[in-house]
Every structure is written in C-alpha cells, then in structure tokens.
Scaffold this motif. Structure first.
Motif, mmCIF file in Angstrom:
data_model
loop_
_atom_site.group_PDB
_atom_site.id
_atom_site.type_symbol
_atom_site.label_atom_id
_atom_site.label_comp_id
_atom_site.label_asym_id
_atom_site.label_seq_id
_atom_site.Cartn_x
_atom_site.Cartn_y
_atom_site.Cartn_z
ATOM 1 N N LEU A 48 -23.476 -13.711 19.160
ATOM 2 C CA LEU A 48 -24.338 -13.004 18.291
ATOM 3 C C LEU A 48 -26.129 -12.153 18.996
ATOM 4 O O LEU A 48 -25.904 -11.756 18.574
ATOM 5 N N ARG A 113 -30.310 -9.825 17.903
ATOM 6 C CA ARG A 113 -29.686 -10.938 17.794
ATOM 7 C C ARG A 113 -28.468 -9.792 16.427
ATOM 8 O O ARG A 113 -29.936 -9.079 15.949
ATOM 9 N N TRP A 114 -27.235 -9.766 16.541
ATOM 10 C CA TRP A 114 -26.787 -9.001 15.504
ATOM 11 C C TRP A 114 -25.722 -9.923 14.537
ATOM 12 O O TRP A 114 -26.285 -11.328 14.709
ATOM 13 N N GLU A 115 -25.910 -9.335 13.028
ATOM 14 C CA GLU A 115 -25.061 -9.688 11.914
ATOM 15 C C GLU A 115 -23.273 -10.529 11.814
ATOM 16 O O GLU A 115 -22.900 -9.010 12.799
ATOM 17 N N ASN A 141 -34.236 -4.825 11.664
ATOM 18 C CA ASN A 141 -33.623 -6.520 12.135
ATOM 19 C C ASN A 141 -34.387 -6.152 14.273
ATOM 20 O O ASN A 141 -34.213 -7.735 14.250
#
Length: 319
Positions: A48, A113-115, A141
């Motif tokens: 992630l 950081r990705w979802e 984000n």
C-alpha cells in the motif's frame, strides 16, 4: 408462478466447487500489502505504500518476474528499490520554474500511502483466470508537505490486473479541481532477468532517445537490438509500435505492451552506480535486472478541470 419443464438454465451460473482468485490483506501501517493469487498459482503482491507491486509470479507461481533489492525499504521510510514503483506527477528531478519544481525526484505517488479500493474478478463467473485490484490516491490524503509543493486537486486510481497471460498495470488520473495542471507519469518496472550480458531489447529501432549517461544528448537507436554492456539510462520518445520485447539468449522473455503512453525508459545502473546506491543489494544484482519503464515523460500531459487521462502497460511473461 407456473413450473415449466423446459425452463432455461441460468447463464454463467457459478459452481459451488469452482475455485476463485484469493485476495488477502496482511501487515499493518505502511507495511500493509495486498496479495492476489489465481487458482492456477500465479500471484501478485502490492504494497500500500506507493501502491508498489513487489512481486509477480507466473507459470503457476513458479517464476518471479520482478527484481526487488534485498535492502529495499518495505516499511514506508523510503521509496521501494525494485518492483513497479508509480512515478507521478514528475519524472526525475523536477525542472526549475515549473509547477512541480518544489517536489522531490519522481514526485510523491511512490512515497504516499494508497487506499485499497477493492477487487473484481473476470466478468464470466466461471472464469477465474484473472483478478483486478484497485488502489486510490487523492489530494486530500497527501502529506501537508506534498500539498504545499503541488497544490492541485486530483484523484488517481491504479488498477493491477493479474491473469495467466500477464500483469496489467493502468493509472487513471483525474483533475478534480478548478485549476489546469500538468503532469508526467511512469511505471518504473524492474524486470528480473537471468544474465544482463545475455539480455537484449527489441522494438526500439529508429526511435530517438535522450541518453542521460551521455549528458542528456539526443541520439537515434540505429540497431534493431539493444544490448546492455554498461550503465544505460535512456528515454525513448514517441515510439511508433506498442510492444517492446526483452530477450534472454535470443529467446523472447517479456513483451511490454504500452497502453496510451508513448515513451519508454531503459535503465540498468551497472557496477559503479549500483555500488553507490545504499538500498541496492546485492551489489552485483544489476546483472539480474533490467528496467523497462513505460510512461509519458517527454513533455507534459495537461488536464483541464474535470478531465481525465488513463495509461499503462501489459507485461507478458513468455516462458
């Protein structure tokens, strides 16, 4: 309702015993990763942090196709050395007097950081031969530092599709704000090869390139085959054909098929550069890697408010 003896059977009705792709989420914080595995054994792992693909195994799960440094940081403290980092919104050191000039090299996508947005399988419920994983990164984000350096409203959706045929990685960029912005995009793919001295690349003949090893001078690929005999860092621009092929001992090993992007970077650090990189291990690992990186990096893509752009690649393992 009246019963009918000749009632048609349901189309594409899944069997209770039919295997389906498995998707797991493991780890915590920046070390969280998503793993997908097909019933036939092929697998992919996506961290992630950076939405970085850190493993792709084909041929029933027996062959690892990506190179990742033994010293790569997988805890969110640094961009991952290896796999497939996502480069956005700028490639390389940002130019002066540009909207990206306050950003670090290669932008922020690979260090954010990705979802995990979810998974989807093949449209045919009886076909378990592929699985798609979606990841999202949005301006809301970003770190405060990144927002200040690049104050635009955007949305990125990164789709990683694993199939028996190969691995597809596609980025969708959306301008969610009112201001026009420019960006560059690159998928920094580290392919694993057996021996770089026996590895060649085809599909670039006649294509102009910027050679960063030779002071960013411009040349044209005169030979139909590119051999790697030392440090190489070339940006091939506006390639007419979609497919670049990596060969080992003269036999096709990978097809890298571009999708709506025109450029390809070919990179190998060789001995001296590898020795100077603190997160590059083993130091002779350059002999087992070749970066073939598709993207849009010569010039800039411009997005008006509300507009979108999508581009990526399909990598086929040809074993």
């Amino acid at each position: 309702m009246a019963n009918r003896s000749n009632r048609p059977s349901a189309l594409n009705a899944p069997s209770a015993a039919a295997p389906s792709p498995e998707v797991d989420i493991s780890g915590t914080g920046a070390s969280s990763k998503v793993t997908a595995r097909l019933p036939s054994g092929e697998s992919v792992e996506v961290l992630l942090y950076g939405a970085t693909v850190i493993s792709w195994k084909s041929d029933g799960g027996k062959v690892e196709n990506l190179w990742v440094s033994d010293a790569a940081k997988l805890d969110g403290t640094k961009a991952v050395r290896g796999g497939i980092p996502v480069v956005f919104p700028v490639f390389g050191p940002p130019p002066k007097d540009h909207a990206t000039s306050a950003l670090p090299q290669h932008g922020f996508a690979r260090t954010s950081r990705w979802e995990f947005l979810g998974k989807s399988s093949s449209e045919d419920a009886l076909d378990a031969s592929s699985v798609k994983l979606d990841f999202g990164l949005y301006s809301s984000n970003l770190s405060d530092e990144a927002k200040k350096a690049w104050p635009y409203d955007f949305g990125l959706v990164y789709s990683v599709t694993l199939s028996k045929e190969g691995l597809q990685t596609v980025v969708n960029v959306r301008n969610e704000g009112t201001k026009v912005f420019e960006f560059q995009l690159l998928l920094h793919t580290y392919l694993r090869v057996k021996d770089i001295s026996k590895t060649t690349v085809t599909g670039l003949a006649g294509v102009p390139y910027v050679d960063k090893v030779l002071d960013a001078t411009t040349h044209t690929q005169s030979s139909p085959t590119l051999s790697i005999t030392g440090e190489v860092d070339r940006v091939y621009a506006s390639i007419p054909q979609d497919t670049t092929t990596v060969l080992e001992d003269g036999k096709p090993r990978f097809d890298v098929v571009r999708d709506n992007v025109d450029d390809t970077v070919v990179w190998n650090p060789w001995k001296e550069k590898a020795a100077a990189l603190s997160d590059f291990e083993p130091k002779d690992g350059f002999q087992q890697l070749l970066c073939v990186e598709v993207g849009s990096v010569q010039g800039w893509q411009k997005l008006e408010a509300g507009d979108g752009f999508e581009g990526g690649q399909l990598i086929k393992s040809l074993l």
